[in-house]
Design a protein around this motif. Structure first.
Motif, short mmCIF file in Angstrom:
data_model
loop_
_atom_site.label_atom_id
_atom_site.label_comp_id
_atom_site.label_asym_id
_atom_site.label_seq_id
_atom_site.Cartn_x
_atom_site.Cartn_y
_atom_site.Cartn_z
N TRP A 213 0.83 -1.21 0.00
CA TRP A 213 0.00 0.00 0.00
C TRP A 213 0.87 1.27 0.00
O TRP A 213 0.38 2.36 -0.26
N LEU A 214 2.17 1.10 0.29
CA LEU A 214 3.07 2.26 0.39
C LEU A 214 3.12 3.04 -0.92
O LEU A 214 2.93 2.47 -2.00
N PRO A 215 3.40 4.33 -0.85
CA PRO A 215 3.52 5.13 -2.09
C PRO A 215 4.64 4.60 -2.98
O PRO A 215 5.78 4.45 -2.53
N LEU A 216 4.31 4.30 -4.22
CA LEU A 216 5.33 3.84 -5.16
C LEU A 216 6.20 5.00 -5.63
O LEU A 216 7.25 4.78 -6.25
N SER A 217 5.78 6.21 -5.32
CA SER A 217 6.61 7.38 -5.61
C SER A 217 7.76 7.50 -4.61
O SER A 217 8.67 8.28 -4.81
N HIS A 218 7.67 6.72 -3.53
CA HIS A 218 8.69 6.73 -2.48
C HIS A 218 9.63 5.56 -2.69
O HIS A 218 9.24 4.50 -3.18
N SER A 219 10.88 5.72 -2.26
CA SER A 219 11.89 4.69 -2.51
C SER A 219 11.57 3.36 -1.82
O SER A 219 11.92 2.30 -2.32
N ALA A 258 5.35 -1.16 6.40
CA ALA A 258 4.59 0.03 6.77
C ALA A 258 5.47 0.99 7.54
O ALA A 258 6.54 0.63 8.02
N ALA A 259 5.00 2.21 7.65
CA ALA A 259 5.63 3.19 8.52
C ALA A 259 5.12 2.97 9.94
O ALA A 259 4.02 2.44 10.14
N PRO A 260 5.88 3.36 10.97
CA PRO A 260 5.46 3.14 12.36
C PRO A 260 4.08 3.69 12.68
O PRO A 260 3.38 3.15 13.54
N ARG A 261 3.68 4.76 12.00
CA ARG A 261 2.38 5.36 12.30
C ARG A 261 1.24 4.35 12.15
O ARG A 261 0.26 4.40 12.90
N ILE A 262 1.35 3.44 11.19
CA ILE A 262 0.31 2.45 10.98
C ILE A 262 0.21 1.52 12.19
O ILE A 262 -0.89 1.21 12.68
N PHE A 263 1.35 1.08 12.71
CA PHE A 263 1.34 0.19 13.87
C PHE A 263 0.85 0.93 15.11
O PHE A 263 0.12 0.36 15.93
N GLU A 264 1.24 2.18 15.25
CA GLU A 264 0.77 2.98 16.38
C GLU A 264 -0.74 3.12 16.35
O GLU A 264 -1.41 3.02 17.39
N LYS A 265 -1.28 3.33 15.18
CA LYS A 265 -2.72 3.54 15.05
C LYS A 265 -3.50 2.26 15.41
O LYS A 265 -4.53 2.33 16.09
N VAL A 266 -3.00 1.11 14.95
CA VAL A 266 -3.65 -0.15 15.30
C VAL A 266 -3.62 -0.36 16.81
O VAL A 266 -4.64 -0.68 17.44
N SER A 337 9.11 -2.56 9.19
CA SER A 337 8.88 -1.15 9.50
C SER A 337 10.07 -0.33 9.04
O SER A 337 11.22 -0.70 9.25
N GLY A 338 9.77 0.79 8.40
CA GLY A 338 10.82 1.69 7.95
C GLY A 338 10.30 3.10 7.81
O GLY A 338 9.15 3.39 8.14
N ALA A 339 11.13 3.99 7.31
CA ALA A 339 10.81 5.39 7.02
C ALA A 339 10.87 6.30 8.24
O ALA A 339 11.05 7.50 8.11
N ALA A 340 10.70 5.75 9.45
CA ALA A 340 10.79 6.54 10.68
C ALA A 340 11.07 5.57 11.82
O ALA A 340 10.86 4.36 11.69
N PRO A 341 11.54 6.08 12.97
CA PRO A 341 11.88 5.18 14.09
C PRO A 341 10.65 4.49 14.66
O PRO A 341 9.58 5.09 14.82
N LEU A 342 10.79 3.21 14.97
CA LEU A 342 9.75 2.43 15.64
C LEU A 342 10.08 2.40 17.12
O LEU A 342 11.19 2.03 17.52
N SER A 343 9.12 2.78 17.96
CA SER A 343 9.39 2.81 19.39
C SER A 343 9.48 1.38 19.93
O SER A 343 8.85 0.45 19.42
N THR A 344 10.28 1.22 20.97
CA THR A 344 10.43 -0.09 21.61
C THR A 344 9.09 -0.57 22.14
O THR A 344 8.80 -1.77 22.11
N GLU A 345 8.27 0.36 22.62
CA GLU A 345 6.95 -0.02 23.15
C GLU A 345 6.09 -0.71 22.09
O GLU A 345 5.42 -1.70 22.36
#
Length: 587
Positions: A213-219, A258-266, A337-345
């Protein structure tokens, strides 16, 4: 292998009847085999060549993530041209800049809305011969053609054979927080190297299904596209964010990035729902969460799980975790997970729930993938060891330097910026501060340019604190820690509307965002989370004041990149008055 089209051709010959892509259609999900992909790409590539695509030029793609993006990209590359990626959320002026700076001669646009965007700046697009629309109508003046009408004949194999590993494959414009974005030049060899490096990890097998689902415009998305061709793993493609959870349940994939935001939201949705229901259900969830985290931490330490804990964990899995696993389709082996830091929590919670997250790391300038944790050695708080063939060293100031075949050729038409980014011997200066553990795993401590230095001379890593606060309060979407050159740290927070609205209704609180953010109960929930995190921090990095913003950060407002990372400079510019108010009394 000489190029991505050559890789595709080899895949078509090796597994012609195997499923390549699955995508949504009116009657449900439909599939393309690898041979069908080849049959779609061949005439389209030859037709694009007739329209002017070819070696040493560029074709831009302005489209959301869908199978048509992938087919168009493979066709462009087969002509010998390079693909210029443009985010569909870009404004008309931003699109014009990328198209002109890249020298793109054709633009493939998703629909009439994107065509209208291009029409508004048509006079500036002097080099664009045609716009090819996927879902839309051709124009009377001939400038806009339907992509489905583009077809040609000729020697496809000879065209592909003429492409060399050093040829430019992709121009990806990075989401800069200041000034104009820079075009990162990535060659066929860059992508082939990184794709084969992932294959060498032997993570994927014939029974896997990848959900993209990630943007294909992104690496990150582009790398996954190449990896799946290399490994021959089928990909279900649908970039609609509001369909992610529904698609997971329906498709039953085995892995997803996915980016961490997706996991945080779930996590926050589940935590808030159970807290709202209260009673036995909330107690069982909290007990299961604690049990899962206890097991996850024991695994991290390499300790055996006591028999009594195993029994408890089995019960927690049956009562709680199995339901969460079912929401993701029930077949997930791991997330990436990539693109931003994933918290240990977050890492501990999902690992304890039987949904391990493998955190990785890379930059657009390193072809997206340079480090990745492995299932057997998944170390929370690190981004894992380097991929095979990737080199790493830590500079004297702590900056992470990366070497190897995945490093970009340079920034397009920007020799000075290229010289700043690359060392004399071709290593990439990442701009990130990090350290290597005794097993060669990399830990990123923060962005070199984002470290906060308080007026007292103390350094603070904001992303670390932000992740902890988000994990402590399920109602938050984003946290922004501020304090550079200030005498203490403060924070801006935004609410997650999908999570906080049901809670507000249940608690009899105002649903209007403006009223809710100032309500003492809402502020108390945020303060409770900040107090919890502050208790673990040195005094100089604790959060002294905070404000709840009326609206969330979004890609459209420019406060988030397409990969959902916060643009710190933009946030500071947009909310400077609020930030300044935190320090008014102490100035």
């Amino acid at each position: 292998m000489s190029s991505i089209p050559a890789l595709l051709r080899d895949r078509v010959r090796s597994t012609p009847d195997a499923e390549a892509y699955r995508y949504p259609a009116e009657s449900g999900w439909t599939s393309l085999s690898w041979s069908e992909v080849g049959e779609r790409v061949r005439p389209l590539a030859l037709g694009l060549k007739d329209l002017g695509a070819g070696k040493d030029n560029r074709v831009a793609i302005l489209c959301s993530t869908r199978v048509d993006w992938i087919l168009a990209d493979l066709a462009v590359l087969s002509t010998g041209a390079a693909t210029t990626t443009i985010y569909p959320s870009n404004t008309a002026d931003e699109c014009a800049y990328v198209i002109n700076d890249s020298g793109s001669v054709l633009v493939i646009a998703e629909n009439d809305d994107q065509v209208a965007k291009l029409r508004s700046v048509q006079k500036e697009l002097a080099d664009v011969k045609h716009v090819l629309v996927i879902d839309g109508a051709a124009s009377d003046d001939g400038w806009v053609l339907k992509l489905s009408d583009v077809s040609g004949e000729g020697d496809f194999d000879a065209m592909v054979d003429a492409i060399t590993p050093e040829d430019l494959a992709t121009l990806i414009y990075t989401s800069g927080t200041t000034g104009r974005p820079k075009g990162v030049e990535l060659t066929h060899d860059n992508w082939l190297f990184t794709g084969s490096s992932v294959r060498e990890l032997d993570l994927l097998g014939p029974d896997d299904l990848h959900f993209l689902w990630l943007p294909l415009s992104h690496s990150f998305g582009k790398l996954l596209q190449v990896v799946m061709i290399d490994c021959g793993v089928p990909t279900a493609v649908d970039g609609r964010l509001d369909k992610i959870v529904e698609n997971l349940g329906e498709l039953k994939p085995t892995f997803m990035a996915a980016a961490p935001r997706i996991f945080e939201k779930v996590h926050n949705t589940v935590a808030a729902n159970t807290a709202r229901e209260g009673g036995a259900k909330a107690k069982i969830f909290n007990w299961a969460k604690r049990t899962g985290i206890r097991v996850a931490r024991a695994r991290q330490r390499g300790q055996s799980i006591p028999a009594t804990t195993k029994i408890e964990y089995g019960l927690a899995n049956r009562l709680v975790f199995s339901k969460l696993q079912a929401r993701f389709g029930g077949r997930i082996r791991f997330f990436i997970s990539g693109a931003a830091p994933l918290s240990t929590e977050m890492a501990e919670f999902f690992d304890g729930a039987g949904l391990p997250i493998l955190e990785g790391y890379g930059l657009t300038e390193s072809s997206a993938g340079s480090f990745l944790n492995r299932p057997a050695i998944n170390a929370f708080g690190t981004v894992g060891p380097p991929l095979p063939g990737v080199e790493v060293r830590i500079a004297e100031d702590g900056e992470v330097l990366i070497g190897g075949r995945g490093i970009m050729r340079g920034y397009h038409n920007l020799p000075a910026e290229t010289a700043d980014a690359l060392t004399d011997d071709g290593w990439l200066r990442t701009g990130d501060i990090g350290e290597l553990d005794e097993q060669g795993r990399l830990k990123i401590t923060d962005r070199k340019k984002e470290l906060i230095k308080t007026s007292g001379g103390k350094y603070v890593a904001p992303t670390h604190i932000e992740g902890k606060i988000k994990a402590a309060c399920p109602y938050l979407s984003h946290v922004f820690v501020h304090g550079d050159k200030r005498n203490y740290c403060t924070a801006l927070v935004t609410l997650d509307a999908d999570v906080v609205k049901p809670w507000a209704q249940a608690e009899g609180l105002p649903e209007d965002p403006e009223q809710l953010r100032e309500h003492e109960r809402m502020r108390a929930e945020v303060q409770k989370a900040i107090d919890e995190v502050n208790a673990e921090l040195p005094s100089y990095s604790t959060i002294k004041k905070f404000a709840i913003l009326p609206a969330d950060f979004t890609v459209e407002t420019g406060e988030l990149t397409a990969s959902l990372k916060v643009k710190r400079k933009v946030v500071e510019d947009h909310h400077g008055q609020t930030l300044d108010s935190f320090y008014a009394e102490s100035s």
